[in-house]
Design a protein around this motif. Sequence first.
Motif, PDB file in Angstrom:
ATOM      1  N   VAL A  88       6.588   3.376  -1.309  1.00 40.06           N
ATOM      2  CA  VAL A  88       6.162   2.047  -0.857  1.00 40.06           C
ATOM      3  C   VAL A  88       7.129   1.591   0.233  1.00 40.06           C
TER       4      VAL A  88
ATOM      5  N   GLU B 192       4.046  -7.893  -6.693  1.00 39.88           N
ATOM      6  CA  GLU B 192       2.611  -7.641  -6.759  1.00 39.88           C
ATOM      7  C   GLU B 192       2.215  -7.037  -8.103  1.00 39.88           C
TER       8      GLU B 192
ATOM      9  N   LYS C 227       0.853  -1.180   0.000  1.00 36.74           N
ATOM     10  CA  LYS C 227       0.000   0.000   0.000  1.00 36.74           C
ATOM     11  C   LYS C 227       0.892   1.233   0.000  1.00 36.74           C
ATOM     12  N   SER C 228       0.588   2.159  -0.877  1.00 41.14           N
ATOM     13  CA  SER C 228       1.326   3.423  -0.890  1.00 41.14           C
ATOM     14  C   SER C 228       0.619   4.400   0.031  1.00 41.14           C
ATOM     15  N   ASP C 229       1.407   5.162   0.772  1.00 40.38           N
ATOM     16  CA  ASP C 229       0.805   6.134   1.679  1.00 40.38           C
ATOM     17  C   ASP C 229       0.962   7.581   1.223  1.00 40.38           C
TER      18      ASP C 229
END
Length: 135
Positions: free
Chosen positions: A84, A93, A2-4
Amino acid sequence: MKSDRIDHIGIAVKSIEERLSVYRDLLKLEVTGIEELQDRGLKVAFVKVGDTRIELLESISENSQISRFLESRGEGIHHIAFHVDNVKAAIEEAVSLGLKPLSTEPEAGAGGTKVVFLHPKSTGGVLTELVEGHH
């Protein structure tokens, strides 16, 4: 994975020093670093904008990716980069989702980061970079 956040937006320029008149002089943004990546034929400058950065990319080699980009498209947005936690896992992924990483292993990026680019033909026309390491 998940990128924040957006890590940075890469902009191809003919001259970093010339373009800093916009970011540093007009907008009063902080230049946080200038670095040469000899193996990639690039000089890069990072400009802080809130929690993200602008990366100015200048070619220092006639056959760098940026020199070819500038010849065909001129100055402008080159890529968007997302932070990431683990770029190696992100590559796996991406492949599982049918996306096309430009390398199967992370590469060394500016500032000691690990990076991979996803081919724009697999991401709707946007060269996308995944970055591990910058905070």
